[in-house]
Design a protein around this motif. Structure first.
Motif, PDB file in Angstrom:
ATOM      1  N   LEU A 132       0.836  -1.195   0.000  1.00 35.73           N
ATOM      2  CA  LEU A 132       0.000   0.000   0.000  1.00 35.73           C
ATOM      3  C   LEU A 132       0.872   1.247   0.000  1.00 35.73           C
ATOM      4  O   LEU A 132       0.634   2.191  -0.768  1.00 35.73           O
ATOM      5  CB  LEU A 132      -0.930   0.018   1.220  1.00 35.73           C
ATOM      6  N   VAL A 133       1.888   1.260   0.845  1.00 32.85           N
ATOM      7  CA  VAL A 133       2.781   2.422   0.930  1.00 32.85           C
ATOM      8  C   VAL A 133       3.564   2.596  -0.363  1.00 32.85           C
ATOM      9  O   VAL A 133       3.721   3.706  -0.876  1.00 32.85           O
ATOM     10  CB  VAL A 133       3.740   2.267   2.134  1.00 32.85           C
ATOM     11  N   MET A 134       4.060   1.511  -0.935  1.00 30.24           N
ATOM     12  CA  MET A 134       4.879   1.553  -2.143  1.00 30.24           C
ATOM     13  C   MET A 134       4.078   1.968  -3.374  1.00 30.24           C
ATOM     14  O   MET A 134       4.550   2.754  -4.204  1.00 30.24           O
ATOM     15  CB  MET A 134       5.484   0.161  -2.417  1.00 30.24           C
ATOM     16  N   ARG A 135       2.889   1.426  -3.519  1.00 30.92           N
ATOM     17  CA  ARG A 135       2.152   1.551  -4.773  1.00 30.92           C
ATOM     18  C   ARG A 135       1.110   2.653  -4.777  1.00 30.92           C
ATOM     19  O   ARG A 135       0.676   3.087  -5.843  1.00 30.92           O
ATOM     20  CB  ARG A 135       1.493   0.212  -5.111  1.00 30.92           C
ATOM     21  N   VAL A 136       0.694   3.077  -3.585  1.00 29.24           N
ATOM     22  CA  VAL A 136      -0.367   4.090  -3.504  1.00 29.24           C
ATOM     23  C   VAL A 136       0.058   5.266  -2.630  1.00 29.24           C
ATOM     24  O   VAL A 136      -0.099   6.425  -3.004  1.00 29.24           O
ATOM     25  CB  VAL A 136      -1.682   3.488  -2.964  1.00 29.24           C
ATOM     26  N   GLY A 137       0.593   4.984  -1.442  1.00 25.33           N
ATOM     27  CA  GLY A 137       0.833   6.043  -0.472  1.00 25.33           C
ATOM     28  C   GLY A 137      -0.398   6.265   0.379  1.00 25.33           C
ATOM     29  O   GLY A 137      -1.305   5.431   0.438  1.00 25.33           O
ATOM     30  N   GLN A 138      -0.439   7.391   1.042  1.00 27.10           N
ATOM     31  CA  GLN A 138      -1.557   7.661   1.949  1.00 27.10           C
ATOM     32  C   GLN A 138      -2.871   7.746   1.185  1.00 27.10           C
ATOM     33  O   GLN A 138      -2.926   8.150   0.019  1.00 27.10           O
ATOM     34  CB  GLN A 138      -1.300   8.946   2.712  1.00 27.10           C
ATOM     35  N   ALA A 161      -3.974   3.374 -12.460  1.00 29.47           N
ATOM     36  CA  ALA A 161      -5.132   3.739 -11.636  1.00 29.47           C
ATOM     37  C   ALA A 161      -5.864   2.495 -11.140  1.00 29.47           C
ATOM     38  O   ALA A 161      -6.306   2.441  -9.984  1.00 29.47           O
ATOM     39  CB  ALA A 161      -6.075   4.639 -12.428  1.00 29.47           C
ATOM     40  N   ILE A 162      -5.992   1.489 -11.997  1.00 29.12           N
ATOM     41  CA  ILE A 162      -6.644   0.248 -11.582  1.00 29.12           C
ATOM     42  C   ILE A 162      -5.787  -0.502 -10.571  1.00 29.12           C
ATOM     43  O   ILE A 162      -6.298  -1.036  -9.578  1.00 29.12           O
ATOM     44  CB  ILE A 162      -6.956  -0.631 -12.804  1.00 29.12           C
ATOM     45  N   ASP A 163      -4.484  -0.539 -10.799  1.00 31.39           N
ATOM     46  CA  ASP A 163      -3.598  -1.207  -9.840  1.00 31.39           C
ATOM     47  C   ASP A 163      -3.708  -0.570  -8.454  1.00 31.39           C
ATOM     48  O   ASP A 163      -3.669  -1.273  -7.433  1.00 31.39           O
ATOM     49  CB  ASP A 163      -2.156  -1.155 -10.329  1.00 31.39           C
ATOM     50  N   ALA A 164      -3.843   0.756  -8.409  1.00 30.03           N
ATOM     51  CA  ALA A 164      -4.015   1.434  -7.121  1.00 30.03           C
ATOM     52  C   ALA A 164      -5.326   1.019  -6.470  1.00 30.03           C
ATOM     53  O   ALA A 164      -5.386   0.789  -5.247  1.00 30.03           O
ATOM     54  CB  ALA A 164      -3.968   2.944  -7.313  1.00 30.03           C
ATOM     55  N   GLU A 211      -8.161  -2.057  -2.275  1.00 34.56           N
ATOM     56  CA  GLU A 211      -9.129  -3.093  -1.918  1.00 34.56           C
ATOM     57  C   GLU A 211      -8.464  -4.192  -1.084  1.00 34.56           C
ATOM     58  O   GLU A 211      -9.041  -4.661  -0.092  1.00 34.56           O
ATOM     59  CB  GLU A 211      -9.758  -3.685  -3.175  1.00 34.56           C
ATOM     60  N   GLU A 212      -7.262  -4.602  -1.455  1.00 31.26           N
ATOM     61  CA  GLU A 212      -6.575  -5.647  -0.704  1.00 31.26           C
ATOM     62  C   GLU A 212      -6.212  -5.169   0.698  1.00 31.26           C
ATOM     63  O   GLU A 212      -6.376  -5.911   1.683  1.00 31.26           O
ATOM     64  CB  GLU A 212      -5.325  -6.103  -1.460  1.00 31.26           C
ATOM     65  N   ALA A 213      -5.698  -3.934   0.816  1.00 34.80           N
ATOM     66  CA  ALA A 213      -5.373  -3.401   2.147  1.00 34.80           C
ATOM     67  C   ALA A 213      -6.637  -3.264   2.990  1.00 34.80           C
ATOM     68  O   ALA A 213      -6.634  -3.574   4.190  1.00 34.80           O
ATOM     69  CB  ALA A 213      -4.674  -2.051   2.006  1.00 34.80           C
ATOM     70  N   ALA A 214      -7.722  -2.815   2.376  1.00 38.87           N
ATOM     71  CA  ALA A 214      -8.981  -2.668   3.104  1.00 38.87           C
ATOM     72  C   ALA A 214      -9.519  -4.021   3.549  1.00 38.87           C
ATOM     73  O   ALA A 214     -10.064  -4.163   4.655  1.00 38.87           O
ATOM     74  CB  ALA A 214     -10.006  -1.948   2.232  1.00 38.87           C
ATOM     75  N   ARG A 215      -9.350  -5.032   2.715  1.00 36.57           N
ATOM     76  CA  ARG A 215      -9.799  -6.378   3.078  1.00 36.57           C
ATOM     77  C   ARG A 215      -9.057  -6.868   4.331  1.00 36.57           C
ATOM     78  O   ARG A 215      -9.648  -7.491   5.219  1.00 36.57           O
ATOM     79  CB  ARG A 215      -9.544  -7.326   1.905  1.00 36.57           C
ATOM     80  N   ILE A 216      -7.763  -6.570   4.391  1.00 38.35           N
ATOM     81  CA  ILE A 216      -6.971  -6.964   5.563  1.00 38.35           C
ATOM     82  C   ILE A 216      -7.439  -6.206   6.806  1.00 38.35           C
ATOM     83  O   ILE A 216      -7.581  -6.782   7.886  1.00 38.35           O
ATOM     84  CB  ILE A 216      -5.481  -6.716   5.298  1.00 38.35           C
ATOM     85  N   VAL A 217      -7.685  -4.898   6.641  1.00 40.74           N
ATOM     86  CA  VAL A 217      -8.165  -4.095   7.768  1.00 40.74           C
ATOM     87  C   VAL A 217      -9.480  -4.652   8.306  1.00 40.74           C
ATOM     88  O   VAL A 217      -9.667  -4.792   9.529  1.00 40.74           O
ATOM     89  CB  VAL A 217      -8.325  -2.621   7.348  1.00 40.74           C
ATOM     90  N   VAL A 218     -10.409  -4.979   7.414  1.00 38.36           N
ATOM     91  CA  VAL A 218     -11.704  -5.517   7.836  1.00 38.36           C
ATOM     92  C   VAL A 218     -11.513  -6.856   8.553  1.00 38.36           C
ATOM     93  O   VAL A 218     -12.129  -7.124   9.597  1.00 38.36           O
ATOM     94  CB  VAL A 218     -12.645  -5.669   6.622  1.00 38.36           C
ATOM     95  N   GLY A 259       8.735   6.940  -4.307  1.00 41.46           N
ATOM     96  CA  GLY A 259       8.183   8.212  -4.731  1.00 41.46           C
ATOM     97  C   GLY A 259       6.739   8.436  -4.356  1.00 41.46           C
ATOM     98  O   GLY A 259       6.048   9.238  -4.989  1.00 41.46           O
ATOM     99  N   THR A 260       6.265   7.760  -3.320  1.00 44.88           N
ATOM    100  CA  THR A 260       4.906   7.987  -2.834  1.00 44.88           C
ATOM    101  C   THR A 260       4.944   8.959  -1.659  1.00 44.88           C
ATOM    102  O   THR A 260       6.007   9.436  -1.260  1.00 44.88           O
ATOM    103  CB  THR A 260       4.258   6.663  -2.412  1.00 44.88           C
ATOM    104  N   VAL A 261       3.774   9.273  -1.107  1.00 40.68           N
ATOM    105  CA  VAL A 261       3.674  10.259  -0.027  1.00 40.68           C
ATOM    106  C   VAL A 261       2.946   9.657   1.153  1.00 40.68           C
ATOM    107  O   VAL A 261       1.922   8.986   0.986  1.00 40.68           O
ATOM    108  CB  VAL A 261       2.922  11.519  -0.513  1.00 40.68           C
ATOM    109  N   TRP A 262       3.494   9.898   2.361  1.00 37.38           N
ATOM    110  CA  TRP A 262       2.802   9.505   3.598  1.00 37.38           C
ATOM    111  C   TRP A 262       3.125  10.545   4.650  1.00 37.38           C
ATOM    112  O   TRP A 262       4.234  10.634   5.155  1.00 37.38           O
ATOM    113  CB  TRP A 262       3.257   8.118   4.060  1.00 37.38           C
TER     114      TRP A 262
END
Length: 218
Positions: free
Chosen positions: A124-130, A175-178, A183-190, A213-216
């Motif tokens: 999530l951090v690598m591919r999307v960021g916050q 955009a789809i990969d993000a 969705e995968e990170a959210a599934r883990i959170v749930v 090169g992402t932002v957090w």
């Protein structure tokens, strides 16, 4: 559109992208909308269309000033797409979905001021960021786009409160990969709700954002 022109090529990619998100289970029914930026205007899925059955004739043209162009009536979320392009000037595609886990987490209180999702995986951090949470407004309303405009900090994606996700990318694939990663990170959170969780440390996150090169923000 004529074969070989930029709009025709973009339209084919949009239709393929629509089928992909439906096949992945990220866009139930006729929910969700996608767009691409082409030569100073956007092509966006029309209102009421199923992304899995998109055809080039199901796409609308809109200027970046919001002026409606050719094609059928656009998705009611077009102001949201326009705001995402305004915020993220490198974006060439925007995807808005109602995928189940991301929508579930959008109904929870955000993890922090800057991200609805915690740094639960390095991906999530690598591919999307916050992924900040945009305050609720009715779907399709201009206020929803205005709420996105007021979210502080940098973002490539966000959760819309009680609604779903929106992602941007340099192309549709990004955009789809993000959206998939959210969705995968959210599934883990749930799955982990109510349990004590070890998250990535601040040092871990800072190393990943510097490398990818992402932002957090903290």
């Amino acid at each position: 559109m004529t074969a070989g022109d930029p709009d025709a090529n973009a339209a084919e990619l949009l239709c393929e992208a629509g089928r992909r998100v439906v096949d992945l289970g990220l866009s139930p029914g006729s929910s969700g909308n996608i767009s691409v930026l082409v030569d100073g205007h956007i092509l966006i899925s029309a209102t009421g269309t199923s992304l899995g059955a998109l055809r080039p004739d199901d796409l609308s043209t809109i200027g970046l000033d919001g002026a409606l162009g050719d094609g059928p009536k656009p998705s009611k979320e077009y102001p949201l797409h326009l705001e995402m392009y305004r915020r993220e000037t490198s974006a060439r595609a925007v995807v808005h979905l109602h995928s189940p886990a991301a929508t579930a987490v959008s109904c929870l209180s955000p993890w922090s001021e800057h991200s609805a999702l915690p740094p639960i995986t390095p991906y999530l951090v690598m591919r999307v960021g916050q992924v900040p949470r945009v305050p609720y407004a009715a779907p399709g309303s201009r206020r929803l786009a205005e709420n996105l405009a007021t979210v502080p900090g940098e973002l490539r994606a966000a959760l819309l409160a009680n609604h779903g996700s929106i992602t941007s990318g340099r192309d549709l694939e990004a955009a789809i990969d993000a959206a998939i990663e959210i969705e995968e990170a959210a599934r883990i959170v749930v799955a982990l709700c109510g349990r004590e969780v070890d998250l990535l440390s601040r040092q871990d996150v800072d190393e990943l954002t510097a490398r990818y090169g992402t932002v957090w923000d903290w």
